[in-house]
Design an enzyme around this catalytic site. Structure first.
Site, PDB file in Angstrom:
ATOM      1  N   GLU A 100       8.279  -7.196  -9.023  1.00 33.14           N
ATOM      2  CA  GLU A 100       9.737  -7.085  -9.165  1.00 33.14           C
ATOM      3  C   GLU A 100      10.212  -8.226 -10.070  1.00 33.14           C
ATOM      4  O   GLU A 100       9.989  -9.395  -9.769  1.00 33.14           O
ATOM      5  CB  GLU A 100      10.420  -7.164  -7.800  1.00 33.14           C
ATOM      6  CG  GLU A 100      10.145  -5.945  -6.939  1.00 33.14           C
ATOM      7  CD  GLU A 100      10.841  -6.033  -5.590  1.00 33.14           C
ATOM      8  OE1 GLU A 100      11.495  -5.050  -5.197  1.00 33.14           O
ATOM      9  OE2 GLU A 100      10.713  -7.082  -4.924  1.00 33.14           O
ATOM     10  N   GLU A 121       1.627  -0.760  -0.332  1.00 33.25           N
ATOM     11  CA  GLU A 121       2.413  -0.932  -1.564  1.00 33.25           C
ATOM     12  C   GLU A 121       2.071  -2.268  -2.219  1.00 33.25           C
ATOM     13  O   GLU A 121       1.862  -3.276  -1.533  1.00 33.25           O
ATOM     14  CB  GLU A 121       3.908  -0.888  -1.218  1.00 33.25           C
ATOM     15  CG  GLU A 121       4.835  -0.909  -2.407  1.00 33.25           C
ATOM     16  CD  GLU A 121       6.291  -0.686  -1.990  1.00 33.25           C
ATOM     17  OE1 GLU A 121       7.179  -1.222  -2.670  1.00 33.25           O
ATOM     18  OE2 GLU A 121       6.536   0.007  -0.967  1.00 33.25           O
ATOM     19  N   ASP A 123       3.750  -4.606  -5.298  1.00 33.23           N
ATOM     20  CA  ASP A 123       4.983  -4.691  -6.086  1.00 33.23           C
ATOM     21  C   ASP A 123       4.976  -5.803  -7.121  1.00 33.23           C
ATOM     22  O   ASP A 123       4.633  -6.946  -6.805  1.00 33.23           O
ATOM     23  CB  ASP A 123       6.191  -4.986  -5.178  1.00 33.23           C
ATOM     24  CG  ASP A 123       6.479  -3.887  -4.189  1.00 33.23           C
ATOM     25  OD1 ASP A 123       6.154  -2.738  -4.478  1.00 33.23           O
ATOM     26  OD2 ASP A 123       7.031  -4.199  -3.124  1.00 33.23           O
TER      27      ASP A 123
END
Length: 303
Positions: free
Chosen positions: A108, A104, A106
């Site tokens: 954010e 993953e 990310d």
């Protein structure tokens, strides 16, 4: 292109190679509905022509996902983040595979009280293991206009980019015995949700629902990657998305194996002026420096 009429053989070969590269390049750049679909809270989606808005209120947030999964390439979306008091909210844009050993990447975006800067947190999961957070403040107000956020993934590196400026580089260090995310097809996702237990100042500032609904706006969806049909075996995905024979992908070109000199200067500037947290230097969490940090720091200092 007219390269068959060029007498200089070197120039002819260059243009021929470029033509072949362009023909096999996997380009998928289009409207939201052609690439993505809502994944939850359909009633919290707002469509205004080419503009998509996700709504967060005290009943729900919302999220969407790509219709296909991909291996390598570049995914980009333009986002205008929640304006005003966004404390407690998180808007995420990321790629992820599935399962307990998933990979993953990310972005954010952690909301804040009015007047305080948004914090951008990035993270990398490899074989189900994350805890590789970095945080930075942006050099602009991401709530006033749309900005491009991109994930650039090749067999050699993962690069997080903001308006084409690299803010983080995670290189392939398998030769050092360190796992690298290279063999799992990933979907592309985005969502907005309430995370006031941790998002703003460690959870000390809670979401003020009197300011709801909180709206994140999207446009400019782009996916330039190798599509992996579902279901497809791991070996078939690797074969499909690797250059070989007449097939060449742009991310396998030598110039894509590392950041350019200019990009390295940009990354140094971001780290020197905007990085506020790096897991690599958090000795409280990691008394022993993570192995990739040692080698990444060595690599970065010699670029």
């Amino acid at each position: 292109m007219g390269y068959f009429m060029i007498k200089n053989k070197k120039i002819a070969v260059f243009y021929y190679s470029l033509a072949i590269l362009m023909m096999v390049e996997v380009v998928r750049s289009s409207k939201f509905d052609e690439l993505f679909e809502p994944s939850w809270a359909f009633d919290h989606f707002i469509h205004e022509g080419e503009l998509l808005k996700l709504r967060l209120d005290n009943s729900s947030g919302a999220g969407f996902q790509s219709k296909s999964k991909y291996m390598y390439g570049k995914v980009t979306v333009q986002i205008k983040l929640v304006e005003g008091d966004s404390a407690g909210t998180v808007t995420a844009f990321y790629m992820s595979s599935e399962g307990p050993t998933h990979n993953e990447f990310d972005f954010e975006f952690l909301g804040n009280t009015t007047g305080e800067p948004y914090v951008v947190q990035t993270n990398v999961f490899v074989n189900g293991q994350g805890n590789r957070e970095q945080r930075l403040n942006l050099w602009f107000d991401p709530t006033k206009d749309f900005h491009k956020y991109s994930l650039h993934w090749t067999p050699r590196q993962v690069v997080f980019m903001v308006d084409e400026t690299p803010i983080r580089e995670h290189t392939n260090l398998e030769h050092r015995g360190i796992p690298y995310p290279k063999d799992q097809a990933m979907g592309v996702y985005s969502s907005i949700w309430n995370a006031d237990d941790w998002a703003t100042q460690g959870g000390r500032v809670k979401t003020d629902w009197t300011h709801a609904p909180f709206i994140a706006s999207y446009q400019g969806f782009e996916i330039d990657s190798c599509e992996c049909p579902v279901p497809t075996s791991l070996s078939e995905n690797i074969r499909r998305c690797s250059s070989g024979g007449q097939r060449k992908y742009w991310w396998d070109e030598p110039t894509m194996s590392q950041l350019s000199i200019h990009q390295n200067h940009q990354l140094r500037w971001v780290r020197a002026n905007h990085l506020i947290y790096d897991y690599c230097t958090d000795t409280a969490r990691f008394p022993t420096t993570p192995a990739e940090c040692v080698h990444h720091r060595h690599h970065f200092s010699h670029t």
